[in-house]
Design an enzyme around this catalytic site. Structure first.
Site, short mmCIF file in Angstrom:
data_model
loop_
_atom_site.label_atom_id
_atom_site.label_comp_id
_atom_site.label_asym_id
_atom_site.label_seq_id
_atom_site.Cartn_x
_atom_site.Cartn_y
_atom_site.Cartn_z
N ASN A 13 19.21 -5.94 -10.30
CA ASN A 13 17.91 -6.21 -9.68
C ASN A 13 17.85 -5.35 -8.43
O ASN A 13 18.48 -5.67 -7.43
CB ASN A 13 17.80 -7.71 -9.33
CG ASN A 13 16.56 -8.01 -8.50
OD1 ASN A 13 15.66 -7.20 -8.40
ND2 ASN A 13 16.53 -9.21 -7.91
N LYS A 15 15.39 -4.83 -6.47
CA LYS A 15 14.50 -5.33 -5.42
C LYS A 15 13.63 -4.17 -4.89
O LYS A 15 13.25 -3.31 -5.67
CB LYS A 15 15.30 -6.03 -4.32
CG LYS A 15 16.29 -7.03 -4.91
CD LYS A 15 16.92 -7.95 -3.90
CE LYS A 15 17.86 -8.90 -4.62
NZ LYS A 15 18.42 -9.91 -3.74
N HIS A 99 12.04 -14.98 -9.27
CA HIS A 99 13.15 -14.75 -8.34
C HIS A 99 12.92 -15.54 -7.05
O HIS A 99 11.78 -15.70 -6.62
CB HIS A 99 13.27 -13.25 -8.03
CG HIS A 99 14.52 -12.93 -7.29
ND1 HIS A 99 14.63 -13.10 -5.93
CD2 HIS A 99 15.73 -12.50 -7.73
CE1 HIS A 99 15.86 -12.76 -5.56
NE2 HIS A 99 16.54 -12.40 -6.63
N GLU A 101 13.22 -14.82 -4.07
CA GLU A 101 12.47 -14.09 -3.03
C GLU A 101 10.98 -14.15 -3.31
O GLU A 101 10.17 -14.19 -2.38
CB GLU A 101 12.97 -12.63 -2.94
CG GLU A 101 14.36 -12.58 -2.30
CD GLU A 101 15.24 -11.43 -2.75
OE1 GLU A 101 14.72 -10.48 -3.39
OE2 GLU A 101 16.45 -11.49 -2.48
N GLU A 171 20.67 -18.68 -9.93
CA GLU A 171 20.92 -17.97 -8.67
C GLU A 171 20.80 -18.95 -7.50
O GLU A 171 19.68 -19.20 -7.01
CB GLU A 171 19.89 -16.85 -8.49
CG GLU A 171 19.99 -15.77 -9.55
CD GLU A 171 19.55 -14.43 -8.99
OE1 GLU A 171 20.34 -13.49 -9.06
OE2 GLU A 171 18.44 -14.32 -8.46
N GLY A 177 22.36 -12.26 -1.61
CA GLY A 177 22.38 -11.29 -0.52
C GLY A 177 23.16 -11.74 0.70
O GLY A 177 23.07 -11.14 1.76
N SER A 217 25.40 -12.55 -5.00
CA SER A 217 26.59 -11.87 -4.47
C SER A 217 27.67 -11.65 -5.52
O SER A 217 28.86 -11.71 -5.21
CB SER A 217 27.14 -12.62 -3.25
OG SER A 217 26.16 -12.66 -2.22
P1 PGA Z 1 22.67 -10.17 -4.63
O1 PGA Z 1 21.24 -10.46 -5.28
O2 PGA Z 1 23.58 -9.76 -5.77
O3 PGA Z 1 22.44 -9.04 -3.67
O4 PGA Z 1 23.12 -11.42 -3.99
C1 PGA Z 1 21.14 -11.13 -6.51
C2 PGA Z 1 19.69 -11.32 -6.85
O5 PGA Z 1 18.89 -11.51 -5.92
O6 PGA Z 1 19.30 -11.28 -8.02
#
Ligand code: PGA
Length: 256
Positions: A13, A15, A99, A101, A171, A177, A217
């Site tokens: 992903n 982003k 997601h 976010e 998630e 993140g 992560s």
């Molecule tokens: P990350 O993001 O691996 O940077 O924690 C995962 C995601 O948001 O899908």
């Protein structure tokens, strides 16, 4: 339960990262590195404007290119949104939906996540539906309730015959993140719970065939352990998907 029923999915992903030229350069670098990953599906979900350049760079390789969101209407007055038919005309087969976010910063709700997932399915795409608890919800002991409610609403109105195209990504919001990964036991516990929810809504066969990812992560150091869990069928990978070496290590861990 037989994990071999399911093809692992290693999904990046990106982003809001990479211009089209940067996307092409990263994929050209990654292509030979993951060329031998044949037992899992390799996917990069990229910003809409990168899709064309990413597809051209990935052409002839085992890297699939997906999108990061889709709107539920086929067309209309929805400034800034992208419809399922726009994506399918570009050959996009996978799209992330819901997601955290999007939920946190752009007001998406369980209901709009459901509508977006159904629009993707109706167009023949595979939605990667994201669910997960916040740190407050985990601390309050309501992880199971939160994730099962999110999953149930996301799948509301999805007929059994479309379930083969549904991917669910667990998630935990506190792990995204942050560098703070769920433990393998936490990831397994919630992925198994999601499978149980699917079993309850549909059937044992559909639950056993459902692809359920962990995200948050996931990196080169922890991927092998997470992916070894019986109900973790792959990963949704943010930061590490922007680093070809790290992403390759994760993809190879899914081969083992
Ligand atoms: P990350 O993001 O691996 O940077 O924690 C995962 C995601 O948001 O899908």
């Amino acid at each position: 339960m037989n994990k071999s029923l399911r093809t692992p999915l290693i999904a990046g992903n990106w982003k809001m990262n990479k211009t089209p030229a940067e996307a092409a350069a990263l994929i050209s670098e990654l292509k030979p590195m993951v060329a031998e990953c044949s037992s899992s599906t390799i996917l990069l979900c990229v910003p809409f404007v990168d899709i064309d350049a990413a597809q051209k760079a990935a052409c002839g390789s085992n890297i699939n290119i997906g999108a990061e969101n889709v709107h539920f209407a086929d067309h209309g007055a929805y400034t800034g949104e992208i419809s399922a038919s726009m994506l399918t005309e570009m050959g996009v087969k996978y799209v992330i939906v819901g997601h955290s976010e999007r939920r946190q910063y752009f007001g998406e709700t369980d209901e709009t996540v459901n509508l977006r997932a159904r629009a993707a399915l109706d167009a023949g795409m595979k939605p990667i539906i994201c669910v997960g608890e916040t740190l407050t919800q985990r601390d309050q002991g309501i992880t199971a309730e939160t994730v099962s409610l999110q999953t149930k609403i996301a799948l509301s109105g999805v007929p059994a015959e479309q379930m083969k195209n549904v991917v669910i990504a667990y998630e935990p919001v506190w792990a995204i993140g942050t560098g703070r990964t769920a433990t393998t036991a936490q990831a397994q516990e919630v992925c198994a719970l999601i499978r149980d929810v699917i079993r309850g809504l549909y059937s044992g066969d559909i639950a056993d065939a459902a692809v359920i990812l962990y995200g948050g992560s996931m990196n080169a150091a922890n991927a092998a352990d997470l992916l070894a869990e019986p109900d973790v069928d792959g990963g949704l990978i943010g930061g590490a998907s922007l680093k070809p070496i790290d992403f390759t290590v994760i993809a190879k861990a899914a081969e083992a």
